[in-house]
Design a protein around this motif. Structure first.
Motif, PDB file in Angstrom:
ATOM      1  N   GLU A 260     -11.724  19.562  55.100  1.00 33.35           N
ATOM      2  CA  GLU A 260     -11.611  18.579  54.022  1.00 33.35           C
ATOM      3  C   GLU A 260     -10.647  17.457  54.418  1.00 33.35           C
ATOM      4  OE1 GLU A 260     -11.392  18.386  49.236  1.00 33.35           O
ATOM      5  OE2 GLU A 260      -9.957  19.768  50.148  1.00 33.35           O
ATOM      6  N   GLU A 261      -9.556  17.813  55.079  1.00 39.96           N
ATOM      7  CA  GLU A 261      -8.586  16.784  55.476  1.00 39.96           C
ATOM      8  C   GLU A 261      -9.174  15.842  56.521  1.00 39.96           C
ATOM      9  OE1 GLU A 261      -5.486  16.453  53.851  1.00 39.96           O
ATOM     10  OE2 GLU A 261      -6.637  17.870  52.629  1.00 39.96           O
ATOM     11  N   VAL A 262      -9.874  16.387  57.512  1.00 40.11           N
ATOM     12  CA  VAL A 262     -10.520  15.544  58.527  1.00 40.11           C
ATOM     13  C   VAL A 262     -11.517  14.592  57.861  1.00 40.11           C
ATOM     14  CG1 VAL A 262     -12.093  15.532  60.511  1.00 40.11           C
ATOM     15  CG2 VAL A 262     -10.209  17.173  60.431  1.00 40.11           C
ATOM     16  N   ALA A 263     -12.333  15.122  56.966  1.00 38.33           N
ATOM     17  CA  ALA A 263     -13.317  14.299  56.266  1.00 38.33           C
ATOM     18  C   ALA A 263     -12.631  13.214  55.438  1.00 38.33           C
ATOM     19  CB  ALA A 263     -14.190  15.187  55.377  1.00 38.33           C
ATOM     20  N   LYS A 264     -11.520  13.542  54.818  1.00 38.29           N
ATOM     21  CA  LYS A 264     -10.760  12.557  54.026  1.00 38.29           C
ATOM     22  C   LYS A 264     -10.302  11.396  54.895  1.00 38.29           C
ATOM     23  CE  LYS A 264      -6.406  13.217  53.310  1.00 38.29           C
ATOM     24  NZ  LYS A 264      -5.172  13.929  52.917  1.00 38.29           N
ATOM     25  N   PHE A 265      -9.752  11.713  56.071  1.00 42.57           N
ATOM     26  CA  PHE A 265      -9.250  10.661  56.962  1.00 42.57           C
ATOM     27  C   PHE A 265     -10.399   9.770  57.455  1.00 42.57           C
ATOM     28  CE2 PHE A 265      -5.956  14.086  58.089  1.00 42.57           C
ATOM     29  CZ  PHE A 265      -5.049  13.618  57.149  1.00 42.57           C
ATOM     30  N   ARG A 266     -11.541  10.370  57.776  1.00 47.91           N
ATOM     31  CA  ARG A 266     -12.685   9.607  58.267  1.00 47.91           C
ATOM     32  C   ARG A 266     -13.220   8.704  57.150  1.00 47.91           C
ATOM     33  NH1 ARG A 266     -17.062  11.916  59.907  1.00 47.91           N
ATOM     34  NH2 ARG A 266     -17.328  11.282  62.080  1.00 47.91           N
ATOM     35  N   ALA A 267     -13.312   9.257  55.926  1.00 45.85           N
ATOM     36  CA  ALA A 267     -13.792   8.471  54.780  1.00 45.85           C
ATOM     37  C   ALA A 267     -12.836   7.326  54.467  1.00 45.85           C
ATOM     38  CB  ALA A 267     -13.956   9.378  53.554  1.00 45.85           C
ATOM     39  N   ALA A 268     -11.540   7.572  54.597  1.00 40.37           N
ATOM     40  CA  ALA A 268     -10.540   6.537  54.291  1.00 40.37           C
ATOM     41  C   ALA A 268     -10.752   5.296  55.150  1.00 40.37           C
ATOM     42  CB  ALA A 268      -9.138   7.090  54.503  1.00 40.37           C
ATOM     43  N   ARG A 269     -10.972   5.502  56.452  1.00 43.50           N
ATOM     44  CA  ARG A 269     -11.165   4.359  57.345  1.00 43.50           C
ATOM     45  C   ARG A 269     -12.407   3.556  56.949  1.00 43.50           C
ATOM     46  NH1 ARG A 269      -9.138   7.906  61.383  1.00 43.50           N
ATOM     47  NH2 ARG A 269     -11.218   8.754  61.727  1.00 43.50           N
ATOM     48  N   ARG A 270     -13.472   4.270  56.658  1.00 40.51           N
ATOM     49  CA  ARG A 270     -14.737   3.602  56.319  1.00 40.51           C
ATOM     50  C   ARG A 270     -14.603   2.816  55.009  1.00 40.51           C
ATOM     51  NH1 ARG A 270     -19.371   7.551  57.208  1.00 40.51           N
ATOM     52  NH2 ARG A 270     -19.052   8.333  55.096  1.00 40.51           N
ATOM     53  N   MET A 271     -13.970   3.428  54.025  1.00 40.34           N
ATOM     54  CA  MET A 271     -13.824   2.779  52.722  1.00 40.34           C
ATOM     55  C   MET A 271     -12.947   1.533  52.821  1.00 40.34           C
ATOM     56  SD  MET A 271     -13.403   6.167  50.308  1.00 40.34           S
ATOM     57  CE  MET A 271     -13.334   5.284  48.747  1.00 40.34           C
ATOM     58  N   TRP A 272     -11.821   1.646  53.541  1.00 38.91           N
ATOM     59  CA  TRP A 272     -10.907   0.505  53.669  1.00 38.91           C
ATOM     60  C   TRP A 272     -11.578  -0.648  54.415  1.00 38.91           C
ATOM     61  CZ3 TRP A 272      -6.928  -1.172  51.195  1.00 38.91           C
ATOM     62  CH2 TRP A 272      -6.057  -2.118  51.753  1.00 38.91           C
ATOM     63  N   ALA A 273     -12.371  -0.334  55.418  1.00 40.92           N
ATOM     64  CA  ALA A 273     -13.072  -1.383  56.168  1.00 40.92           C
ATOM     65  C   ALA A 273     -13.976  -2.183  55.232  1.00 40.92           C
ATOM     66  CB  ALA A 273     -13.892  -0.762  57.299  1.00 40.92           C
ATOM     67  N   HIS A 274     -14.713  -1.500  54.382  1.00 43.37           N
ATOM     68  CA  HIS A 274     -15.594  -2.192  53.435  1.00 43.37           C
ATOM     69  C   HIS A 274     -14.778  -2.946  52.375  1.00 43.37           C
ATOM     70  CE1 HIS A 274     -19.429  -0.849  54.971  1.00 43.37           C
ATOM     71  NE2 HIS A 274     -18.991   0.398  55.036  1.00 43.37           N
ATOM     72  N   MET A 275     -13.677  -2.351  51.934  1.00 46.32           N
ATOM     73  CA  MET A 275     -12.841  -2.973  50.904  1.00 46.32           C
ATOM     74  C   MET A 275     -12.235  -4.281  51.402  1.00 46.32           C
ATOM     75  SD  MET A 275      -9.857  -0.987  48.744  1.00 46.32           S
ATOM     76  CE  MET A 275     -10.905   0.223  47.953  1.00 46.32           C
ATOM     77  N   THR A 276     -11.682  -4.266  52.602  1.00 48.00           N
ATOM     78  CA  THR A 276     -11.066  -5.482  53.156  1.00 48.00           C
ATOM     79  C   THR A 276     -12.124  -6.549  53.441  1.00 48.00           C
ATOM     80  OG1 THR A 276     -11.129  -4.426  55.348  1.00 48.00           O
ATOM     81  CG2 THR A 276      -9.032  -4.360  54.148  1.00 48.00           C
ATOM     82  N   LYS A 277     -13.288  -6.110  53.925  1.00 45.07           N
ATOM     83  CA  LYS A 277     -14.362  -7.067  54.201  1.00 45.07           C
ATOM     84  C   LYS A 277     -14.803  -7.773  52.923  1.00 45.07           C
ATOM     85  CE  LYS A 277     -18.841  -7.451  56.546  1.00 45.07           C
ATOM     86  NZ  LYS A 277     -19.920  -6.716  57.246  1.00 45.07           N
ATOM     87  N   GLU A 278     -14.922  -7.023  51.826  1.00 44.48           N
ATOM     88  CA  GLU A 278     -15.330  -7.604  50.547  1.00 44.48           C
ATOM     89  C   GLU A 278     -14.308  -8.626  50.039  1.00 44.48           C
ATOM     90  OE1 GLU A 278     -16.092  -4.479  47.782  1.00 44.48           O
ATOM     91  OE2 GLU A 278     -17.780  -3.678  48.950  1.00 44.48           O
ATOM     92  N   LEU A 279     -13.037  -8.427  50.408  1.00 36.67           N
ATOM     93  CA  LEU A 279     -11.983  -9.357  49.967  1.00 36.67           C
ATOM     94  C   LEU A 279     -11.753 -10.492  50.957  1.00 36.67           C
ATOM     95  CD1 LEU A 279      -9.444  -6.819  48.419  1.00 36.67           C
ATOM     96  CD2 LEU A 279     -10.814  -8.519  47.202  1.00 36.67           C
ATOM     97  N   GLY A 280     -12.591 -10.574  51.982  1.00 36.00           N
ATOM     98  CA  GLY A 280     -12.554 -11.740  52.857  1.00 36.00           C
ATOM     99  C   GLY A 280     -12.073 -11.523  54.266  1.00 36.00           C
TER     100      GLY A 280
END
Length: 518
Positions: A260-280
């Protein structure tokens, strides 16, 4: 019909008996959205920074521990501050009684900072400082000391936690109301982007959210939502996301469920990449989520404390398999006291064994392609987005905190977790199963209350020897500029160089902004 056993993660995600779904393998490490790691070769090129969080008693005592840790092979220092320092009180303040030097080092002035790093060149190390409400003062002290040592402040590197939103949501060491606190944070972003460009200006922390009782999904969602709030605040100040977002980092917890922890870290990177891209953000370095991990303090048990060595090793392994950039491993005795030198040494050796003996560093993203881990990554991400959508509907992190949404969610999760331990459905070895009547208590590190007397005398001497007119002028300038939109950091740096104390600076701003009562 046979009843099949239902197994869930601590976040409530149902774990399937068998995973055989097809997996997308077209995402490469070092490329958007960075699911598999922020660097193409990860640890094959460079290991994570091995830190040991340390600080207690006086600056002189903590300095001795830092030299010990450096001699044992740490590659970066991580400073723990005592409670009065965290909430902006000098050691001689009435509110500091009984707390000076207890959960970290007492830092009242530039003189203490000089003692803390005596014999250590700031230009040669990276330093992480776990400090929030008074973080701008500690950063000013660090910069002032670097200048005094003759270092080029454009080249010094490190991280300041500086994450006030999680203090309101989960921890409580805040000073000022949210609006001025956010102003201080964006002042730090702006100042460092121009003057200290290698400094990580914030470490957005899920660690304390998890310690307060959240599950992994909540830790991820609340942390990234707070990160989004900081991005928006900086953009509103006119800062370029492609510049300041490169110096944002994250701080996550690692608990016992490796997958679960490994999956959390992998998901975090993917989510932040999309979040920052959406904000420019268009620069890949501004889209990367880089993070420090600390093993779970709340998972450590006072019962059978040597079991904690195994827990810390498992948690450290999850961080490494998940692609952390920096790691602190807890001492096995931390459920009982601050770690002894022996416990700190074992914790560091744990990281070194992971790095050089486990094989976990031999390939990038070792668990990639695992049906289980890939599916769990997707499920954690989906659950976290749902929570973020709820927070956005409330008006974002600040509004959600003001309405107690995050606090209530964390409290419910903490209650459910502890109830499961009490009824035995969640097994904690040595606590509710495989217990022993024989109590085992290792030698403990004890901090004497006389430290407050030592610090009080140092403060008396400082105030007698400094140029009090210059000190007062510096405090007056901070008071004046706090009522404008001008960046406060240059004025705070001048104040600490004129030997104004941490408490004097914090009190000056209390006089302008007041205190947040929660």
């Amino acid at each position: 019909m046979e009843n099949k056993k239902v197994v869930k993660t601590d976040s409530g995600i149902v774990i399937k008996e068998l995973y055989c779904e097809p997996v997308k393998m077209d995402e490469l490490p070092g490329q958007f959205p960075f699911t598999r790691g922020v660097h193409a070769a990860m640890y094959r090129d460079r290991l994570w920074t091995m830190r040991q969080y340390a600080g207690f008693s006086t600056a002189q005592e903590s300095n001795r521990r830092y030299h010990f840790l450096l001699s044992q092979g740490v590659s970066g220092l991580s400073v723990a501050f005592d409670l009065p320092t965290q909430i902006g009180y000098d050691s001689d303040h009435a509110m500091a009684e009984g707390e000076v030097g207890k959960v970290g080092v007492a830092i009242d002035s530039l003189r203490d900072m000089e003692e803390l790093f005596d014999g250590i060149k700031l230009s040669d190390i990276t330093t992480s400082m776990t400090i929030n409400a008074s973080g701008f003062i500690l950063l000013a002290l660090y910069i002032a000391l670097a200048k005094k040592q003759g270092a080029d402040i454009r080249k010094i590197s490190g991280t300041i936690q500086n994450d006030i939103l999680k203090e309101y949501a989960a921890r409580g060491t805040y000073i000022y109301p949210p609006a001025p606190s956010m102003r201080i944070i964006t002042d730090i972003f702006e100042y460092c982007s121009k003057e200290v460009p290698k400094w990580n200006t914030i470490s957005i922390s899920g660690y304390h959210i998890r310690e307060a009782g959240s599950n992994a999904v909540q830790e991820l969602a609340f942390t990234l939502s707070n990160g989004k709030a900081y991005l928006k605040a900086a953009i509103e100040k006119g800062l370029d996301i492609n510049v300041f977002a490169q110096r944002l980092s994250f701080f996550f917890n690692a608990h016992n469920n490796i997958f679960e922890e490994v999956a959390k870290f992998r998901a975090a990177r993917r989510m932040w990449a999309h979040m920052t891209k959406e904000l420019g953000a268009t620069d890949p370095r501004a889209q990367m989520l880089r993070f420090h991990t600390q093993t779970g303090g709340s998972t450590l048990t006072a019962q059978q404390p040597k079991n904690n060595v195994i827990r810390v090793a498992l948690q450290g392994l999850s961080a490494v398999l998940g692609g952390t950039q920096s790691l602190h491993t807890n001492g096995y005795d931390e459920a009982l006291s601050l770690p002894t030198e022996e416990a700190a040494s074992i914790a560091l050796r744990t990281q070194q064994i992971l790095a050089f003996e486990s094989g976990a560093t031999d390939t990038v993203d070792p668990l990639a392609g695992s049906y289980y881990v890939e599916s769990l990554t997707n499920e954690i991400e989906a659950a976290a987005w749902k929570l973020i959508e709820k927070i956005d509907a409330l008006g974002g992190s600040v509004k959600a905190i003001e309405q107690n949404f995050m606090q209530d969610e964390i409290a419910r999760s903490a209650y459910a977790y502890n109830k499961a331990i009490e009824d035995g459905s969640k097994v904690i070895v040595g606590v509710n199963k495989f217990t022993s009547a024989e109590l085992s208590e290792p030698p403990l590190l004890k901090i004497d209350d006389s430290i407050r007397t030592v610090q009080t005398e140092k403060l008396r001497k400082l105030r007698a020897e400094r140029d009090n007119a210059a000190a007062q002028a510096s405090l007056d300038a901070i008071r004046e500029k706090a009522q404008t939109t001008e960046n406060l950091m240059p004025h705070v740096i001048t104040a600490v160089e004129n030997l104004c104390t941490l408490g004097e600076i914090a009190d000056t701003l209390r006089g302008v902004w007041g205190e947040y009562k929660g």
